[in-house]
Design an enzyme around this catalytic site. Structure first.
Site, PDB file in Angstrom:
ATOM      1  N   HIS A 122      -7.933  -8.243  -7.751  1.00  0.00           N
ATOM      2  CA  HIS A 122      -8.287  -9.014  -6.552  1.00  0.00           C
ATOM      3  C   HIS A 122      -8.490  -8.016  -5.414  1.00  0.00           C
ATOM      4  O   HIS A 122      -7.587  -7.778  -4.607  1.00  0.00           O
ATOM      5  CB  HIS A 122      -7.199 -10.031  -6.211  1.00  0.00           C
ATOM      6  CG  HIS A 122      -6.974 -11.050  -7.289  1.00  0.00           C
ATOM      7  ND1 HIS A 122      -6.287 -10.772  -8.452  1.00  0.00           N
ATOM      8  CD2 HIS A 122      -7.358 -12.348  -7.379  1.00  0.00           C
ATOM      9  CE1 HIS A 122      -6.246 -11.854  -9.212  1.00  0.00           C
ATOM     10  NE2 HIS A 122      -6.888 -12.824  -8.584  1.00  0.00           N
ATOM     11  N   HIS A 156       0.814  -1.216   0.000  1.00  0.00           N
ATOM     12  CA  HIS A 156       0.000   0.000   0.000  1.00  0.00           C
ATOM     13  C   HIS A 156       0.849   1.267   0.000  1.00  0.00           C
ATOM     14  O   HIS A 156       0.420   2.303  -0.525  1.00  0.00           O
ATOM     15  CB  HIS A 156      -0.956  -0.022   1.192  1.00  0.00           C
ATOM     16  CG  HIS A 156      -1.961  -1.127   1.104  1.00  0.00           C
ATOM     17  ND1 HIS A 156      -2.354  -1.886   2.194  1.00  0.00           N
ATOM     18  CD2 HIS A 156      -2.646  -1.624   0.037  1.00  0.00           C
ATOM     19  CE1 HIS A 156      -3.241  -2.792   1.804  1.00  0.00           C
ATOM     20  NE2 HIS A 156      -3.431  -2.653   0.505  1.00  0.00           N
ATOM     21  N   SER A 190      -6.625  -2.199  -0.743  1.00  0.00           N
ATOM     22  CA  SER A 190      -6.226  -1.447  -1.933  1.00  0.00           C
ATOM     23  C   SER A 190      -7.382  -0.680  -2.579  1.00  0.00           C
ATOM     24  O   SER A 190      -7.156   0.429  -3.098  1.00  0.00           O
ATOM     25  CB  SER A 190      -5.574  -2.394  -2.949  1.00  0.00           C
ATOM     26  OG  SER A 190      -6.401  -3.510  -3.217  1.00  0.00           O
ATOM     27  N   GLU A 230     -13.725  -8.888  -7.546  1.00  0.00           N
ATOM     28  CA  GLU A 230     -13.535  -9.826  -6.444  1.00  0.00           C
ATOM     29  C   GLU A 230     -14.355 -11.077  -6.725  1.00  0.00           C
ATOM     30  O   GLU A 230     -15.558 -11.001  -6.987  1.00  0.00           O
ATOM     31  CB  GLU A 230     -13.946  -9.208  -5.111  1.00  0.00           C
ATOM     32  CG  GLU A 230     -13.824 -10.142  -3.931  1.00  0.00           C
ATOM     33  CD  GLU A 230     -12.439 -10.775  -3.821  1.00  0.00           C
ATOM     34  OE1 GLU A 230     -12.373 -12.012  -3.640  1.00  0.00           O
ATOM     35  OE2 GLU A 230     -11.431 -10.035  -3.928  1.00  0.00           O
ATOM     36  N   ASP A 258      -2.802  -8.730  -7.247  1.00  0.00           N
ATOM     37  CA  ASP A 258      -2.284  -9.382  -6.031  1.00  0.00           C
ATOM     38  C   ASP A 258      -3.175 -10.559  -5.648  1.00  0.00           C
ATOM     39  O   ASP A 258      -3.911 -10.507  -4.664  1.00  0.00           O
ATOM     40  CB  ASP A 258      -2.154  -8.386  -4.875  1.00  0.00           C
ATOM     41  CG  ASP A 258      -3.489  -7.746  -4.513  1.00  0.00           C
ATOM     42  OD1 ASP A 258      -4.365  -7.681  -5.394  1.00  0.00           O
ATOM     43  OD2 ASP A 258      -3.658  -7.337  -3.351  1.00  0.00           O
TER      44      ASP A 258
END
Length: 433
Positions: A42, A19, A100, A118, A177
């Site tokens: 993701h 981050h 994120s 997601e 990620d």
């Protein structure tokens, strides 16, 4: 597999690295007025409660955000990330940690677009609910609702990425990620980046990855370096020595394709501080490496910056081997020193021009084809001497001069053909034996 839940790992040292880098990428993208698209393959839940059952079970925030929470001497680039985390905890107590998607929403501008994916059904539901609450909070503050600025989709980010590239504004920041629960995730990341670079080579792509003992993890960064991006930057943070059994996350990395030129100097300023604050033993360290993509013919001649060594017969003929007849400019032939004189030639044999020496002949022997004075060649016969098969004009052969009805000379009496034990012979010219 959908067993991974990031709530168990929120706020750990890997999140700090990821981050912090994400904030710096957004700040760089904000320097241009043109809007950009942020794509999160993701996304997770977006916001995590550090006092939840999942977070308290692992307590991984103690390896990341917790030691930094009260720091006052953090470098300026890291302070921007810490201010964002503190801003979502106005009470001063560390209760929430941003994912994120929340970082992107807070740092990006109103004209920028967020596309969040997601696949886990529970995390997708929580992500949508968190952004609904965020919209309600903005409405209370008199701020404009997000509208179509943020789009949340329940789906596979790998499969959805290519449909969004290139973006309308021709500017994009992509964060990848995955949980890396299965070995195939490493391959899917590389394949997705390869396809994305083919569709939109100028985008900025950030990949988070764990540094583990498994082979796929150790080779992952080297494989990303071979992608057709103009430049790349790789940074890793290790907080402790790996355990003998390899369990636990002791190190992670961020690999950025087409990174901003300002990122590497910031990392060299911040990473020593993170090692100092988050390091747990003598194995704590960081690495930073960067490079440019080698394209064209040079890509085939060099592997890792070292010229390729020719194999087989090519090794003997290659100028790199110092053997054979191929030479680079200024390279001398083998066995000849630079500036050495050429070997002197032996004396020429005496004789008339064009005369060749006859080797191995005894005195008086003539080579085949030489003739004594006055001797004629076989083709220069005296007049009247004809070859055996030649006839003068008008001369008939022996068969044509034989009287009609006469038997051949070699025939047996009675005209039964050649006598037993005899052979027929050609009659010489003139009918004489």
């Amino acid at each position: 597999m959908l067993s991974y839940r990031h709530a168990f790992h929120a706020g750990n040292h890997a999140d700090v690295l990821k981050h912090f880098v994400q904030v710096q990428l957004h700040l760089y993208m904000n320097q241009k007025d043109t809007a950009y698209t942020y794509i999160d393959t993701h996304s997770g839940a977006g916001v995590y409660a550090l006092d939840s059952v999942q977070a308290l079970k692992s307590a991984e925030s103690a390896t990341g955000i917790a030691p930094l929470w009260n720091s006052s001497d953090a470098p300026a680039p890291l302070a921007a990330y810490l201010d964002l985390v503190r801003g979502m905890n106005p009470s001063g107590k560390m209760r929430y940690y941003p994912g994120s998607p929340y970082v992107a929403d807070q740092v990006s501008r109103e004209q920028d677009r967020l596309r969040l994916f997601e696949l886990h059904p529970s995390d997708h539901r929580i992500l949508s609910e968190n952004f609904r609450k965020l919209d309600a909070h903005k409405a209370e503050q008199g701020e404009r609702a997000r509208g179509r600025r943020v789009i949340i989709e329940h789906g596979d980010g790998f499969a959805s990425l290519k449909a969004l590239l290139p973006p309308p504004s021709r500017r994009a920041l992509v964060l990848i990620d995955p949980p890396y629960e299965i070995k195939d995730d490493y391959k899917r990341v590389r394949d997705a980046l390869d396809e994305a670079l083919g569709r939109f080579p100028s985008g900025t792509y950030a990949v988070w990855y764990p540094v583990l003992q498994r082979m796929e993890s150790r080779q992952f960064a080297d494989r990303l370096k071979r992608l057709p991006a103009k430049e790349w930057l790789n940074v890793t943070l290790t907080i402790r020595t790996p355990t003998p059994d390899g369990t636990g996350l002791h190190s992670s990395g961020m690999f950025i394709l087409n990174p901003p030129y300002t990122l590497e100097p910031m990392l060299r300023e911040v990473m020593p501080y993170l090692v100092q604050v988050l390091g747990q033993d003598g194995g704590a360290r960081f690495t930073i490496e960067s490079g440019a993509q080698v394209t064209g013919a040079a890509a085939g001649r060099n592997v890792g910056g070292v010229p390729r060594v020719p194999v087989g017969n090519a090794r003997r003929a290659s100028p790199l081997s110092g053997q054979g007849s191929l030479r680079l400019p200024g390279q001398s032939m083998p066995g000849r020193e630079e500036g050495a004189a050429r070997p002197a030639r032996g004396p020429k044999p005496e004789g008339r021009p064009g005369e060749r020496a006859a080797a191995g002949r005894a005195p008086g022997d003539r080579p085949a084809g030489d003739r004594a004075p006055g001797e004629r060649a076989p083709s220069e016969r005296a007049p009247g001497n004809r070859a055996p098969n030649k006839r003068a004009p008008g001369e008939r052969s022996a068969e044509s001069r034989r009287p009609q009805g006469a038997a051949p000379r070699s025939a047996a009496p009675g005209g039964a053909g050649p006598a037993a034990g005899t052979r027929s012979r050609r009659t010489p010219p003139g009918g004489r034996k």
